[in-house]
Scaffold this motif. Structure first.
Motif, PDB file in Angstrom:
ATOM      1  N   ALA A 209       0.831  -1.202   0.000  1.00 49.39           N
ATOM      2  CA  ALA A 209       0.000   0.000   0.000  1.00 49.39           C
ATOM      3  C   ALA A 209       0.866   1.252   0.000  1.00 49.39           C
ATOM      4  CB  ALA A 209      -0.933  -0.006   1.208  1.00 49.39           C
ATOM      5  N   GLY A 210       1.939   1.238   0.769  1.00 47.19           N
ATOM      6  CA  GLY A 210       2.810   2.398   0.841  1.00 47.19           C
ATOM      7  C   GLY A 210       3.496   2.693  -0.479  1.00 47.19           C
ATOM      8  N   ALA A 211       3.917   1.642  -1.201  1.00 48.21           N
ATOM      9  CA  ALA A 211       4.557   1.836  -2.501  1.00 48.21           C
ATOM     10  C   ALA A 211       3.565   2.428  -3.494  1.00 48.21           C
ATOM     11  CB  ALA A 211       5.111   0.511  -3.018  1.00 48.21           C
ATOM     12  N   ALA A 212       2.308   1.979  -3.429  1.00 49.17           N
ATOM     13  CA  ALA A 212       1.282   2.536  -4.317  1.00 49.17           C
ATOM     14  C   ALA A 212       1.013   3.998  -3.985  1.00 49.17           C
ATOM     15  CB  ALA A 212      -0.006   1.720  -4.205  1.00 49.17           C
ATOM     16  N   LEU A 213       0.878   4.312  -2.707  1.00 55.55           N
ATOM     17  CA  LEU A 213       0.617   5.695  -2.309  1.00 55.55           C
ATOM     18  C   LEU A 213       1.768   6.615  -2.717  1.00 55.55           C
ATOM     19  CD1 LEU A 213      -0.977   5.186   1.222  1.00 55.55           C
ATOM     20  CD2 LEU A 213      -2.141   5.936  -0.870  1.00 55.55           C
ATOM     21  N   LEU A 214       3.000   6.122  -2.581  1.00 51.69           N
ATOM     22  CA  LEU A 214       4.146   6.929  -2.986  1.00 51.69           C
ATOM     23  C   LEU A 214       4.075   7.243  -4.483  1.00 51.69           C
ATOM     24  CD1 LEU A 214       6.861   8.189  -2.070  1.00 51.69           C
ATOM     25  CD2 LEU A 214       7.941   6.045  -2.766  1.00 51.69           C
ATOM     26  N   ASP A 215       3.750   6.243  -5.285  1.00 48.61           N
ATOM     27  CA  ASP A 215       3.584   6.472  -6.725  1.00 48.61           C
ATOM     28  C   ASP A 215       2.526   7.523  -7.002  1.00 48.61           C
ATOM     29  OD1 ASP A 215       5.488   4.628  -7.515  1.00 48.61           O
ATOM     30  OD2 ASP A 215       4.054   3.036  -7.990  1.00 48.61           O
ATOM     31  N   LEU A 216       1.512   7.569  -6.146  1.00 50.16           N
ATOM     32  CA  LEU A 216       0.366   8.453  -6.363  1.00 50.16           C
ATOM     33  C   LEU A 216       0.545   9.824  -5.709  1.00 50.16           C
ATOM     34  CD1 LEU A 216      -2.345   5.722  -5.854  1.00 50.16           C
ATOM     35  CD2 LEU A 216      -1.954   6.978  -7.983  1.00 50.16           C
ATOM     36  N   GLY A 217       1.698  10.048  -5.081  1.00 50.22           N
ATOM     37  CA  GLY A 217       1.987  11.371  -4.549  1.00 50.22           C
ATOM     38  C   GLY A 217       1.863  11.533  -3.057  1.00 50.22           C
ATOM     39  N   VAL A 218       1.713  10.418  -2.323  1.00 48.79           N
ATOM     40  CA  VAL A 218       1.629  10.473  -0.857  1.00 48.79           C
ATOM     41  C   VAL A 218       2.813   9.686  -0.287  1.00 48.79           C
ATOM     42  CG1 VAL A 218       0.290   9.846   1.191  1.00 48.79           C
ATOM     43  CG2 VAL A 218      -0.883  10.644  -0.880  1.00 48.79           C
ATOM     44  N   ARG A 219       3.724  10.368   0.390  1.00 49.07           N
ATOM     45  CA  ARG A 219       4.909   9.711   0.942  1.00 49.07           C
ATOM     46  C   ARG A 219       4.629   9.258   2.371  1.00 49.07           C
ATOM     47  NH1 ARG A 219       9.321  10.497   4.141  1.00 49.07           N
ATOM     48  NH2 ARG A 219      11.338   9.691   3.407  1.00 49.07           N
ATOM     49  N   PRO A 220       4.629   7.925   2.625  1.00 52.31           N
ATOM     50  CA  PRO A 220       4.434   7.455   3.996  1.00 52.31           C
ATOM     51  C   PRO A 220       5.619   7.844   4.884  1.00 52.31           C
ATOM     52  CG  PRO A 220       4.128   5.669   2.398  1.00 52.31           C
ATOM     53  CD  PRO A 220       4.769   6.811   1.672  1.00 52.31           C
ATOM     54  N   VAL A 221       5.357   7.965   6.186  1.00 52.99           N
ATOM     55  CA  VAL A 221       6.462   8.224   7.108  1.00 52.99           C
ATOM     56  C   VAL A 221       7.190   6.936   7.452  1.00 52.99           C
ATOM     57  CG1 VAL A 221       5.420  10.298   8.084  1.00 52.99           C
ATOM     58  CG2 VAL A 221       4.961   8.083   9.157  1.00 52.99           C
ATOM     59  N   ALA A 222       6.540   5.775   7.217  1.00 57.27           N
ATOM     60  CA  ALA A 222       7.163   4.471   7.436  1.00 57.27           C
ATOM     61  C   ALA A 222       6.258   3.402   6.835  1.00 57.27           C
ATOM     62  CB  ALA A 222       7.385   4.195   8.930  1.00 57.27           C
ATOM     63  N   VAL A 223       6.841   2.228   6.586  1.00 51.30           N
ATOM     64  CA  VAL A 223       6.066   1.083   6.105  1.00 51.30           C
ATOM     65  C   VAL A 223       6.431  -0.147   6.927  1.00 51.30           C
ATOM     66  CG1 VAL A 223       5.779   1.939   3.738  1.00 51.30           C
ATOM     67  CG2 VAL A 223       7.790   0.553   4.319  1.00 51.30           C
ATOM     68  N   TYR A 224       5.574  -1.152   6.873  1.00 45.88           N
ATOM     69  CA  TYR A 224       5.809  -2.425   7.566  1.00 45.88           C
ATOM     70  C   TYR A 224       5.498  -3.563   6.607  1.00 45.88           C
ATOM     71  CZ  TYR A 224       0.738  -2.014   8.099  1.00 45.88           C
ATOM     72  OH  TYR A 224      -0.600  -1.848   7.843  1.00 45.88           O
ATOM     73  N   GLY A 225       5.959  -4.756   6.954  1.00 46.90           N
ATOM     74  CA  GLY A 225       5.783  -5.908   6.090  1.00 46.90           C
ATOM     75  C   GLY A 225       4.661  -6.820   6.537  1.00 46.90           C
ATOM     76  N   SER A 226       4.588  -7.985   5.877  1.00 47.32           N
ATOM     77  CA  SER A 226       3.601  -9.003   6.228  1.00 47.32           C
ATOM     78  C   SER A 226       4.275 -10.108   7.033  1.00 47.32           C
ATOM     79  CB  SER A 226       2.996  -9.603   4.954  1.00 47.32           C
ATOM     80  OG  SER A 226       3.942 -10.460   4.320  1.00 47.32           O
TER      81      SER A 226
END
Length: 293
Positions: free
Chosen positions: A40-57
């Motif tokens: 989800a974070g990688a998709a949001l970054l592509d769309l112009g929203v930079r997450p402050v952090a990401v986590y895995g599964s």
């Protein structure tokens, strides 16, 4: 799965978004600091929203899987490790967090993080569906809607949508010219392999609509995968093998004679840009294999 099509925005009445669990999320202001599952974070970054952090599964380890990361590493987005192992203290060390974004496969619960963590943090959690009951276009649209609700401008997604259309046209043309037979799989060691059922994977289902000739793995248990042995996979005689290239997957133990292997990320970020890259790569692989046939 709920069929609620969430909307969101920021105005004098606060912020709101309804996710694919049917949860109506609200906040006094638009969330700005987002923690997300890697996909989800990688998709949001592509769309112009930079997450402050990401986590895995649960499949991920202590290091960010570069196959799943998209542009996250290059953007300097920190990785917190597997979501189920996250604790409040580690998230709180990030400073204020306004929103957690996960995915859902069953439309009932978030996939990679414990919903109770969000409750303890007092942070809303949005889960967007990536399951096979939705089309790829619908999934991509939902992530675009969330990105828009989080303040992303429409222009980056618009340009990427055009690139995706071009990539789809390239796939259609290559599939028509070559007739290459494709098998998608995920290795599980020398004794087992998981063969993808194309209709269960939105990106594969879309490719099939574009004319890609996927090999049916055959009857048996499993809605998304048929778990079998490598002899069965080889016997299907594909021309092109899409193998799961994530770190947790095992490289192909056997490849049918004459077949070309090509990487496939079953967790391709649901953004137009990421889907376009995958489709362009596949179009090239189809052309290469077809040229040698």
């Amino acid at each position: 799965m709920s069929d609620a099509r969430g909307t969101g925005g920021a105005d004098g009445h606060g912020w709101g978004f309804t996710d694919d669990l049917g949860t109506a999320l609200t906040a006094a202001r638009r969330p700005e600091r987002v923690v997300a599952y890697v996909r989800a974070g990688a998709a949001l970054l592509d769309l112009g929203v930079r997450p402050v952090a990401v986590y895995g599964s649960g499949h991920d380890g202590d290091l960010l899987d570069p196959v799943k990361a998209g542009g996250l590493a290059a953007a300097g987005v920190p990785y917190l490790g597997p979501g189920k192992a996250l604790d409040e203290a580690r998230v709180r060390r990030l400073g204020e967090v306004d929103l957690i974004v996960d995915v859902t496969y069953d439309g009932k619960s978030p996939y990679a993080v414990d919903g109770a963590l969000a409750e303890r943090l007092g942070v809303p959690l949005a889960a967007l569906s990536v399951g096979g009951e939705l089309t790829l276009a619908a999934i991509v649209d939902r992530f675009g809607a969330l990105a828009g609700a989080l303040g992303a401008q429409a222009a980056p997604g618009g340009r990427s949508t055009g690139r995706l259309g071009d990539a789809e046209a390239a796939v259609r043309a290559a599939a028509e010219r070559t007739g290459v037979r494709v098998l998608a799989l995920s290795g599980a060691g020398p004794e087992q392999v998981h063969l993808a059922r194309p209709h269960a994977w939105p990106e594969l289902a879309r490719l099939a609509e574009l004319g890609v000739r996927f090999v049916d793995p055959g009857p048996g248990p499993g809605a998304s995968w048929l778990t079998t042995d490598w002899e069965h996979a080889v016997g299907l005689g594909p021309d092109l093998v899409l193998f799961d290239s994530r770190v947790n997957a095992v490289p192909p133990h056997a490849v049918p004679p004459g077949a070309r292997p090509a990487p496939w990320n079953p967790e391709t970020p649901p953004s137009p840009a990421a889907c376009a890259r995958f489709f362009q790569d596949l179009a090239a692989a189809l052309e290469d294999e077809g040229g040698e046939a």
